[in-house]
Design a protein around this motif. Structure first.
Motif, PDB file in Angstrom:
ATOM      1  N   PRO A 126       4.523   4.797  13.199  1.00 11.04           N
ATOM      2  CA  PRO A 126       4.945   6.015  12.501  1.00 11.04           C
ATOM      3  C   PRO A 126       6.074   5.655  11.533  1.00 11.04           C
ATOM      4  CG  PRO A 126       4.894   6.349  14.882  1.00 11.04           C
ATOM      5  CD  PRO A 126       4.711   4.890  14.647  1.00 11.04           C
ATOM      6  N   THR A 127       5.902   5.952  10.273  1.00 13.64           N
ATOM      7  CA  THR A 127       6.820   5.460   9.245  1.00 13.64           C
ATOM      8  C   THR A 127       7.202   6.557   8.268  1.00 13.64           C
ATOM      9  OG1 THR A 127       5.712   3.314   9.400  1.00 13.64           O
ATOM     10  CG2 THR A 127       7.113   3.682   7.481  1.00 13.64           C
ATOM     11  N   VAL A 128       8.478   6.647   7.976  1.00 13.57           N
ATOM     12  CA  VAL A 128       8.988   7.522   6.924  1.00 13.57           C
ATOM     13  C   VAL A 128      10.024   6.749   6.128  1.00 13.57           C
ATOM     14  CG1 VAL A 128       8.606   9.673   8.177  1.00 13.57           C
ATOM     15  CG2 VAL A 128      10.791   8.528   8.369  1.00 13.57           C
ATOM     16  N   VAL A 129      10.295   7.215   4.939  1.00 14.40           N
ATOM     17  CA  VAL A 129      11.377   6.681   4.115  1.00 14.40           C
ATOM     18  C   VAL A 129      12.351   7.831   3.917  1.00 14.40           C
ATOM     19  CG1 VAL A 129      12.002   5.673   1.886  1.00 14.40           C
ATOM     20  CG2 VAL A 129       9.820   5.078   2.961  1.00 14.40           C
ATOM     21  N   CYS A 130      13.573   7.634   4.341  1.00 18.34           N
ATOM     22  CA  CYS A 130      14.563   8.693   4.266  1.00 18.34           C
ATOM     23  C   CYS A 130      15.909   8.051   3.960  1.00 18.34           C
ATOM     24  CB  CYS A 130      14.614   9.439   5.600  1.00 18.34           C
ATOM     25  SG  CYS A 130      15.801  10.790   5.637  1.00 18.34           S
ATOM     26  N   GLY A 131      16.657   8.685   3.103  1.00 13.66           N
ATOM     27  CA  GLY A 131      17.975   8.141   2.787  1.00 13.66           C
ATOM     28  C   GLY A 131      18.842   9.170   2.094  1.00 13.66           C
ATOM     29  N   PRO A 132      20.056   8.762   1.803  1.00  9.80           N
ATOM     30  CA  PRO A 132      21.014   9.691   1.202  1.00  9.80           C
ATOM     31  C   PRO A 132      20.722   9.952  -0.269  1.00  9.80           C
ATOM     32  CG  PRO A 132      21.966   7.522   1.330  1.00  9.80           C
ATOM     33  CD  PRO A 132      20.634   7.445   2.026  1.00  9.80           C
ATOM     34  N   GLY A 133      21.261  11.057  -0.744  1.00 11.40           N
ATOM     35  CA  GLY A 133      21.166  11.379  -2.165  1.00 11.40           C
ATOM     36  C   GLY A 133      19.889  12.111  -2.525  1.00 11.40           C
ATOM     37  N   SER A 134      19.696  12.286  -3.807  1.00 15.23           N
ATOM     38  CA  SER A 134      18.550  13.014  -4.342  1.00 15.23           C
ATOM     39  C   SER A 134      17.644  12.061  -5.107  1.00 15.23           C
ATOM     40  CB  SER A 134      19.048  14.107  -5.298  1.00 15.23           C
ATOM     41  OG  SER A 134      17.985  14.600  -6.072  1.00 15.23           O
ATOM     42  N   MET A 135      16.327  12.250  -4.969  1.00  8.06           N
ATOM     43  CA  MET A 135      15.399  11.414  -5.730  1.00  8.06           C
ATOM     44  C   MET A 135      15.462  11.723  -7.222  1.00  8.06           C
ATOM     45  SD  MET A 135      14.421   9.136  -3.880  1.00  8.06           S
ATOM     46  CE  MET A 135      13.681   8.394  -5.312  1.00  8.06           C
ATOM     47  N   ALA A 136      16.084  12.819  -7.602  1.00  3.79           N
ATOM     48  CA  ALA A 136      16.278  13.093  -9.029  1.00  3.79           C
ATOM     49  C   ALA A 136      17.238  12.067  -9.631  1.00  3.79           C
ATOM     50  CB  ALA A 136      16.821  14.502  -9.222  1.00  3.79           C
ATOM     51  N   ASP A 137      18.095  11.489  -8.785  1.00  5.04           N
ATOM     52  CA  ASP A 137      19.075  10.504  -9.247  1.00  5.04           C
ATOM     53  C   ASP A 137      18.705   9.081  -8.826  1.00  5.04           C
ATOM     54  OD1 ASP A 137      21.521   9.714 -10.467  1.00  5.04           O
ATOM     55  OD2 ASP A 137      22.535   9.723  -8.532  1.00  5.04           O
ATOM     56  N   GLY A 138      17.908   8.950  -7.774  1.00  2.00           N
ATOM     57  CA  GLY A 138      17.589   7.638  -7.229  1.00  2.00           C
ATOM     58  C   GLY A 138      16.691   6.813  -8.130  1.00  2.00           C
ATOM     59  N   HIS A 139      16.938   5.526  -8.138  1.00  2.00           N
ATOM     60  CA  HIS A 139      16.147   4.563  -8.912  1.00  2.00           C
ATOM     61  C   HIS A 139      16.097   4.927 -10.393  1.00  2.00           C
ATOM     62  CE1 HIS A 139      15.004   2.605  -5.196  1.00  2.00           C
ATOM     63  NE2 HIS A 139      14.792   3.804  -4.701  1.00  2.00           N
ATOM     64  N   GLN A 140      17.206   5.387 -10.888  1.00  2.00           N
ATOM     65  CA  GLN A 140      17.368   5.751 -12.296  1.00  2.00           C
ATOM     66  C   GLN A 140      18.535   4.951 -12.875  1.00  2.00           C
ATOM     67  OE1 GLN A 140      15.282   7.996 -13.773  1.00  2.00           O
ATOM     68  NE2 GLN A 140      14.269   8.211 -11.813  1.00  2.00           N
ATOM     69  N   PRO A 162       0.840  -1.202   0.000  1.00  2.63           N
ATOM     70  CA  PRO A 162       0.000   0.000   0.000  1.00  2.63           C
ATOM     71  C   PRO A 162       0.874   1.251   0.000  1.00  2.63           C
ATOM     72  CG  PRO A 162      -0.021  -1.043   2.157  1.00  2.63           C
ATOM     73  CD  PRO A 162       0.748  -1.961   1.239  1.00  2.63           C
ATOM     74  N   GLY A 163       0.342   2.320  -0.528  1.00  2.00           N
ATOM     75  CA  GLY A 163       1.068   3.589  -0.541  1.00  2.00           C
ATOM     76  C   GLY A 163       1.254   4.140   0.861  1.00  2.00           C
ATOM     77  N   LEU A 164       2.196   5.035   0.985  1.00  2.00           N
ATOM     78  CA  LEU A 164       2.470   5.681   2.269  1.00  2.00           C
ATOM     79  C   LEU A 164       2.033   7.131   2.175  1.00  2.00           C
ATOM     80  CD1 LEU A 164       3.782   5.792   5.097  1.00  2.00           C
ATOM     81  CD2 LEU A 164       5.930   6.368   3.943  1.00  2.00           C
ATOM     82  N   ASP A 165       1.236   7.552   3.128  1.00  2.00           N
ATOM     83  CA  ASP A 165       0.820   8.948   3.198  1.00  2.00           C
ATOM     84  C   ASP A 165       1.182   9.458   4.586  1.00  2.00           C
ATOM     85  OD1 ASP A 165      -0.231  11.370   2.470  1.00  2.00           O
ATOM     86  OD2 ASP A 165      -2.319  10.790   2.848  1.00  2.00           O
ATOM     87  N   ALA A 166       2.449   9.815   4.767  1.00  2.00           N
ATOM     88  CA  ALA A 166       2.959  10.237   6.069  1.00  2.00           C
ATOM     89  C   ALA A 166       2.410  11.614   6.441  1.00  2.00           C
ATOM     90  CB  ALA A 166       4.483  10.277   6.042  1.00  2.00           C
ATOM     91  N   ASP A 167       2.056  11.758   7.695  1.00  2.00           N
ATOM     92  CA  ASP A 167       1.547  13.027   8.218  1.00  2.00           C
ATOM     93  C   ASP A 167       2.724  13.879   8.688  1.00  2.00           C
ATOM     94  OD1 ASP A 167       0.345  15.139   9.524  1.00  2.00           O
ATOM     95  OD2 ASP A 167      -0.614  13.893  11.067  1.00  2.00           O
ATOM     96  N   SER A 192       7.030   7.422  -7.278  1.00  2.00           N
ATOM     97  CA  SER A 192       6.232   6.437  -7.996  1.00  2.00           C
ATOM     98  C   SER A 192       6.669   4.998  -7.758  1.00  2.00           C
ATOM     99  CB  SER A 192       6.283   6.744  -9.496  1.00  2.00           C
ATOM    100  OG  SER A 192       7.620   6.666  -9.947  1.00  2.00           O
ATOM    101  N   TYR A 193       7.588   4.771  -6.867  1.00  2.00           N
ATOM    102  CA  TYR A 193       7.985   3.401  -6.559  1.00  2.00           C
ATOM    103  C   TYR A 193       7.485   3.060  -5.165  1.00  2.00           C
ATOM    104  CZ  TYR A 193      11.603   5.691  -3.854  1.00  2.00           C
ATOM    105  OH  TYR A 193      12.255   6.476  -2.958  1.00  2.00           O
ATOM    106  N   GLY A 194       7.564   1.807  -4.787  1.00  3.50           N
ATOM    107  CA  GLY A 194       7.038   1.400  -3.501  1.00  3.50           C
ATOM    108  C   GLY A 194       8.088   0.831  -2.564  1.00  3.50           C
ATOM    109  N   THR A 195       7.761   0.857  -1.290  1.00  2.68           N
ATOM    110  CA  THR A 195       8.558   0.234  -0.240  1.00  2.68           C
ATOM    111  C   THR A 195       7.581  -0.446   0.715  1.00  2.68           C
ATOM    112  OG1 THR A 195       8.506   2.029   1.372  1.00  2.68           O
ATOM    113  CG2 THR A 195      10.184   2.176  -0.353  1.00  2.68           C
ATOM    114  N   GLU A 196       8.098  -1.077   1.723  1.00  2.00           N
ATOM    115  CA  GLU A 196       7.262  -1.685   2.748  1.00  2.00           C
ATOM    116  C   GLU A 196       6.692  -0.643   3.708  1.00  2.00           C
ATOM    117  OE1 GLU A 196      10.406  -2.488   2.095  1.00  2.00           O
ATOM    118  OE2 GLU A 196      10.431  -4.584   1.501  1.00  2.00           O
ATOM    119  N   ALA A 197       7.063   0.618   3.551  1.00  5.87           N
ATOM    120  CA  ALA A 197       6.664   1.668   4.487  1.00  5.87           C
ATOM    121  C   ALA A 197       5.144   1.768   4.642  1.00  5.87           C
ATOM    122  CB  ALA A 197       7.246   3.012   4.051  1.00  5.87           C
ATOM    123  N   GLY A 198       4.402   1.686   3.563  1.00 11.89           N
ATOM    124  CA  GLY A 198       2.945   1.760   3.635  1.00 11.89           C
ATOM    125  C   GLY A 198       2.349   0.615   4.439  1.00 11.89           C
TER     126      GLY A 198
END
Length: 82
Positions: A46-60, A5-10, A32-38
């Protein structure tokens, strides 16, 4: 189940606000990609997805993360767990 499921963090949640306080870009970003966070959030964690780098470069194709970004991420984790 074919996906997570999608994650909609508050952003107002205290755990998320505490993390955002330390970020250069504190506003949540939808991707537009998924993780187990949802899934975990659906369990009431309480769940967030956070990591190094930029999403402009991630999963590309040819994605990369600079060592300096890894060091910043490690420093952030140190702050959050202490």
């Amino acid at each position: 189940m074919n996906g997570y499921p999608g994650l909609d963090a508050d952003p107002a949640h205290p755990a998320i606000a505490a993390l955002a306080h330390h970020l250069d870009e504190p506003a949540p970003v939808k991707v537009s990609y998924g993780t187990e966070a949802g899934y975990f959030a659906g369990l009431g964690l309480p769940t967030v997805v956070c990591g190094p780098g930029s999403m402009a470069d991630g999963h590309q194709p040819n994605e990369s993360i600079a060592r300096s970004e890894l060091a910043r991420c490690a420093a952030l984790l140190d702050v959050l767990v202490s």
